[in-house]
Design a protein around this motif. Structure first.
Motif, PDB file in Angstrom:
ATOM      1  N   GLY A  18     127.140  72.673 146.314  1.00 23.84           N
ATOM      2  CA  GLY A  18     126.839  73.786 145.422  1.00 23.84           C
ATOM      3  C   GLY A  18     128.035  74.587 144.985  1.00 23.84           C
ATOM      4  O   GLY A  18     127.887  75.667 144.399  1.00 23.84           O
ATOM      5  N   VAL A  19     129.255  74.077 145.238  1.00 27.54           N
ATOM      6  CA  VAL A  19     130.486  74.771 144.844  1.00 27.54           C
ATOM      7  C   VAL A  19     130.990  74.180 143.534  1.00 27.54           C
ATOM      8  O   VAL A  19     131.205  72.972 143.430  1.00 27.54           O
ATOM      9  CB  VAL A  19     131.570  74.641 145.926  1.00 27.54           C
ATOM     10  CG1 VAL A  19     132.855  75.336 145.483  1.00 27.54           C
ATOM     11  CG2 VAL A  19     131.079  75.218 147.252  1.00 27.54           C
ATOM     12  N   SER A  20     131.201  75.020 142.548  1.00 38.79           N
ATOM     13  CA  SER A  20     131.803  74.579 141.287  1.00 38.79           C
ATOM     14  C   SER A  20     133.316  74.625 141.409  1.00 38.79           C
ATOM     15  O   SER A  20     133.880  75.665 141.761  1.00 38.79           O
ATOM     16  CB  SER A  20     131.350  75.473 140.129  1.00 38.79           C
ATOM     17  OG  SER A  20     129.970  75.287 139.858  1.00 38.79           O
ATOM     18  N   TYR A 245     129.560  87.411 150.037  1.00 42.35           N
ATOM     19  CA  TYR A 245     128.442  86.525 149.691  1.00 42.35           C
ATOM     20  C   TYR A 245     127.113  87.118 150.168  1.00 42.35           C
ATOM     21  O   TYR A 245     126.087  86.989 149.486  1.00 42.35           O
ATOM     22  CB  TYR A 245     128.647  85.136 150.303  1.00 42.35           C
ATOM     23  CG  TYR A 245     127.677  84.097 149.793  1.00 42.35           C
ATOM     24  CD1 TYR A 245     127.919  83.407 148.610  1.00 42.35           C
ATOM     25  CD2 TYR A 245     126.513  83.814 150.483  1.00 42.35           C
ATOM     26  CE1 TYR A 245     127.024  82.457 148.130  1.00 42.35           C
ATOM     27  CE2 TYR A 245     125.610  82.869 150.022  1.00 42.35           C
ATOM     28  CZ  TYR A 245     125.871  82.191 148.844  1.00 42.35           C
ATOM     29  OH  TYR A 245     124.968  81.254 148.373  1.00 42.35           O
ATOM     30  N   ALA A 246     127.123  87.797 151.315  1.00 41.32           N
ATOM     31  CA  ALA A 246     125.905  88.475 151.773  1.00 41.32           C
ATOM     32  C   ALA A 246     125.498  89.567 150.788  1.00 41.32           C
ATOM     33  O   ALA A 246     124.295  89.759 150.525  1.00 41.32           O
ATOM     34  CB  ALA A 246     126.133  89.064 153.162  1.00 41.32           C
ATOM     35  N   HIS A 247     126.463  90.277 150.221  1.00 39.79           N
ATOM     36  CA  HIS A 247     126.162  91.285 149.194  1.00 39.79           C
ATOM     37  C   HIS A 247     125.574  90.605 147.949  1.00 39.79           C
ATOM     38  O   HIS A 247     124.664  91.147 147.307  1.00 39.79           O
ATOM     39  CB  HIS A 247     127.430  92.052 148.828  1.00 39.79           C
ATOM     40  CG  HIS A 247     127.886  93.002 149.884  1.00 39.79           C
ATOM     41  ND1 HIS A 247     128.412  94.248 149.600  1.00 39.79           N
ATOM     42  CD2 HIS A 247     127.916  92.902 151.238  1.00 39.79           C
ATOM     43  CE1 HIS A 247     128.740  94.860 150.723  1.00 39.79           C
ATOM     44  NE2 HIS A 247     128.455  94.057 151.726  1.00 39.79           N
ATOM     45  N   TYR A 248     126.104  89.449 147.603  1.00 45.83           N
ATOM     46  CA  TYR A 248     125.570  88.672 146.473  1.00 45.83           C
ATOM     47  C   TYR A 248     124.116  88.286 146.733  1.00 45.83           C
ATOM     48  O   TYR A 248     123.252  88.441 145.852  1.00 45.83           O
ATOM     49  CB  TYR A 248     126.439  87.433 146.279  1.00 45.83           C
ATOM     50  CG  TYR A 248     125.873  86.362 145.392  1.00 45.83           C
ATOM     51  CD1 TYR A 248     125.724  86.554 144.027  1.00 45.83           C
ATOM     52  CD2 TYR A 248     125.512  85.121 145.934  1.00 45.83           C
ATOM     53  CE1 TYR A 248     125.210  85.545 143.215  1.00 45.83           C
ATOM     54  CE2 TYR A 248     125.007  84.112 145.131  1.00 45.83           C
ATOM     55  CZ  TYR A 248     124.862  84.326 143.767  1.00 45.83           C
ATOM     56  OH  TYR A 248     124.361  83.334 142.976  1.00 45.83           O
ATOM     57  N   PRO A 270     129.717  84.522 142.741  1.00 44.12           N
ATOM     58  CA  PRO A 270     131.007  84.829 143.372  1.00 44.12           C
ATOM     59  C   PRO A 270     131.992  83.698 143.081  1.00 44.12           C
ATOM     60  O   PRO A 270     131.637  82.514 143.125  1.00 44.12           O
ATOM     61  CB  PRO A 270     130.669  84.881 144.875  1.00 44.12           C
ATOM     62  CG  PRO A 270     129.178  84.908 144.967  1.00 44.12           C
ATOM     63  CD  PRO A 270     128.670  84.254 143.729  1.00 44.12           C
ATOM     64  N   LEU A 271     133.225  84.071 142.775  1.00 40.21           N
ATOM     65  CA  LEU A 271     134.290  83.103 142.542  1.00 40.21           C
ATOM     66  C   LEU A 271     135.397  83.382 143.547  1.00 40.21           C
ATOM     67  O   LEU A 271     135.910  84.500 143.609  1.00 40.21           O
ATOM     68  CB  LEU A 271     134.809  83.215 141.115  1.00 40.21           C
ATOM     69  CG  LEU A 271     135.932  82.260 140.685  1.00 40.21           C
ATOM     70  CD1 LEU A 271     135.856  81.987 139.181  1.00 40.21           C
ATOM     71  CD2 LEU A 271     137.322  82.830 141.017  1.00 40.21           C
ATOM     72  N   TRP A 272     135.753  82.387 144.347  1.00 39.71           N
ATOM     73  CA  TRP A 272     136.844  82.554 145.305  1.00 39.71           C
ATOM     74  C   TRP A 272     138.157  82.271 144.594  1.00 39.71           C
ATOM     75  O   TRP A 272     138.397  81.160 144.120  1.00 39.71           O
ATOM     76  CB  TRP A 272     136.674  81.623 146.495  1.00 39.71           C
ATOM     77  CG  TRP A 272     135.322  81.641 147.141  1.00 39.71           C
ATOM     78  CD1 TRP A 272     134.566  80.569 147.494  1.00 39.71           C
ATOM     79  CD2 TRP A 272     134.540  82.794 147.523  1.00 39.71           C
ATOM     80  NE1 TRP A 272     133.373  80.961 148.062  1.00 39.71           N
ATOM     81  CE2 TRP A 272     133.333  82.331 148.094  1.00 39.71           C
ATOM     82  CE3 TRP A 272     134.744  84.174 147.429  1.00 39.71           C
ATOM     83  CZ2 TRP A 272     132.343  83.182 148.566  1.00 39.71           C
ATOM     84  CZ3 TRP A 272     133.743  85.033 147.886  1.00 39.71           C
ATOM     85  CH2 TRP A 272     132.574  84.548 148.453  1.00 39.71           C
ATOM     86  N   ALA A 273     138.990  83.274 144.509  1.00 43.29           N
ATOM     87  CA  ALA A 273     140.297  83.167 143.865  1.00 43.29           C
ATOM     88  C   ALA A 273     141.382  83.362 144.911  1.00 43.29           C
ATOM     89  O   ALA A 273     141.103  83.745 146.050  1.00 43.29           O
ATOM     90  CB  ALA A 273     140.430  84.213 142.758  1.00 43.29           C
ATOM     91  N   PRO A 294     125.983  77.511 148.463  1.00 43.64           N
ATOM     92  CA  PRO A 294     125.428  77.230 147.129  1.00 43.64           C
ATOM     93  C   PRO A 294     125.725  78.348 146.140  1.00 43.64           C
ATOM     94  O   PRO A 294     125.705  79.536 146.485  1.00 43.64           O
ATOM     95  CB  PRO A 294     123.920  77.129 147.391  1.00 43.64           C
ATOM     96  CG  PRO A 294     123.779  76.895 148.856  1.00 43.64           C
ATOM     97  CD  PRO A 294     124.938  77.586 149.493  1.00 43.64           C
ATOM     98  N   GLY A 295     126.041  77.964 144.913  1.00 35.06           N
ATOM     99  CA  GLY A 295     126.148  78.939 143.835  1.00 35.06           C
ATOM    100  C   GLY A 295     127.437  79.707 143.797  1.00 35.06           C
ATOM    101  O   GLY A 295     127.463  80.839 143.293  1.00 35.06           O
TER     102      GLY A 295
END
Length: 384
Positions: A18-20, A245-248, A270-273, A294-295
């Motif tokens: 589920g990771v883009s 991610y929990a906040h998301y 969420p996008l990990w940068a 996921p997502g």
């Protein structure tokens, strides 16, 4: 490709979890060589992010921009407009490369990001105006306008979304600031709907920076110098992102979001940068394999992408189920004397300053090139 190799491909496994996978890089050379298209075809890349530092490296290290700079000079374009045109040209071309992905994913992926001038980070109205101008200039539906998550820019995020502009909110370090970003997203989509926009066509991601958190907190832990502090090295960045991610997930359960989802809206993922490892003592895939859920989006420089492809071990989920441990990390950091609020504000200030410095440096070099018939930029270095 054999069935065995497909089943053991870490990038495919990451996608299946589920990771883009997005590429944190863009240049004229990457476009003309077909490197980006190859990564999309062979490496599961479904998006691209850029920033002022990336464009500074791209433009000043290659002669691929020389013909366009000469044309801009003949037209008498000033340096601000020249920079907008140079960067928008690359982003527009990248949008076209990614357009099939955009179409097949219903606009979720296939996106390319371009950042507003970082010198506007403290000016709400100027940020809105710059975002509008870039949106029109690039003119592609799979564009993201990057707006920094500084306090003055939070209203700009909501205002741009309300106008139907898709937004990548960047430079997020703080969990409190992330909550403000999520609320700006919800408010902006609601305003867009009330204005008659189709909210299913408006996209957004929230770029939460990871490795820089470890860099700053590890530095402070080293200064503290206790055994308890040393035991926390390298724990903060991943813990911070996991709690985000929990906040998301909390946002996804909110009545405001559920009403928007019923209208066809897509969530602000969420996008990990900042996912390249800065400390060689850490595994070079840690900010990918330890943030799988996921997502989410993970945007990587090509070196990190290739490291994951070569030896990444992808879990089904490395975020959900880890919330309690992540919270304990923040509690322990406070106990040894790390001031979280000061850390995240310091990181935000440093990031804006760094991007501003990159943009200023590029501005000076492009200004000189506009007055030089043969701009003194580096020779093209083709991407593999």
């Amino acid at each position: 490709m054999t069935e065995h190799s497909v089943m053991t491909d870490p990038l495919q496994a990451l996608t299946a979890a589920g990771v883009s996978i997005w590429l944190d890089d863009l240049s004229r050379d990457r476009l003309t060589s077909g490197s980006l298209a190859t990564l999309v075809r062979d490496r599961y890349v479904v998006g691209v992010t850029t920033n002022p530092t990336i464009f500074t490296a791209a433009i000043t290290r290659s002669d691929a921009y020389t013909p366009q700079i000469r044309d801009l000079a003949v037209r008498g374009v000033d340096v601000t407009e020249a920079l907008r045109v140079l960067t928008a040209t690359d982003v527009r071309a990248a949008c076209d490369v990614l357009r099939p992905v955009f179409d097949t994913t219903d606009g979720v992926d296939g996106r390319v990001s371009i950042e507003v001038d970082p010198r506007l980070a403290d000016d709400t109205e100027a940020t809105i105006s710059a975002a509008q101008a870039l949106w029109r200039l690039v003119g592609r539906p799979n564009l993201y306008i990057k707006i920094p998550a500084t306090k003055p820019s939070i209203p700009a995020i909501a205002a741009c979304l309300a106008q139907g502009i898709s937004v990548n909110v960047t430079l997020i370090f703080s969990l409190t600031r992330y909550d403000e970003v999520l609320q700006a997203f919800l408010d902006g989509l609601l305003a867009a709907h009330r204005a008659g926009h189709d909210v299913s066509r408006i996209g957004s991601v929230a770029s939460f920076f990871v490795s820089r958190v470890d860099t700053e907190i590890d530095r402070r832990l080293h200064q503290i110098g206790t055994r308890e502090a040393a035991a926390l090295r390298g724990a903060a960045g991943i813990a911070n992102a996991r709690i985000a991610y929990a906040h998301y997930e909390r946002m996804l359960a909110s009545p405001q979001w559920l009403a928007l989802a019923a209208l066809g809206a897509h969530p602000q993922r969420p996008l990990w940068a900042s996912t390249s490892v800065k400390d060689p003592a850490y595994p070079d895939t840690r900010y990918v394999v330890d943030l799988v859920a996921p997502g989410v989006v993970n945007t990587m420089p090509e070196g990190t992408l290739q490291a994951v492809a070569d030896h990444g071990v992808i879990p089904e989920d490395s975020i959900r189920g880890y919330y309690a441990g992540a919270q304990r990390v923040l509690v322990r950091l406070a106990a040894v004397g790390v001031d979280y609020r000061d850390v995240v504000q310091t990181l935000e200030d440093q990031a804006v300053t760094a991007f501003t410095a990159s943009w200023d440096r590029l501005s000076h070099q492009v200004a000189a090139a506009l007055h030089d018939p043969v701009p003194a930029f580096g020779r093209t270095v083709p991407h593999a």
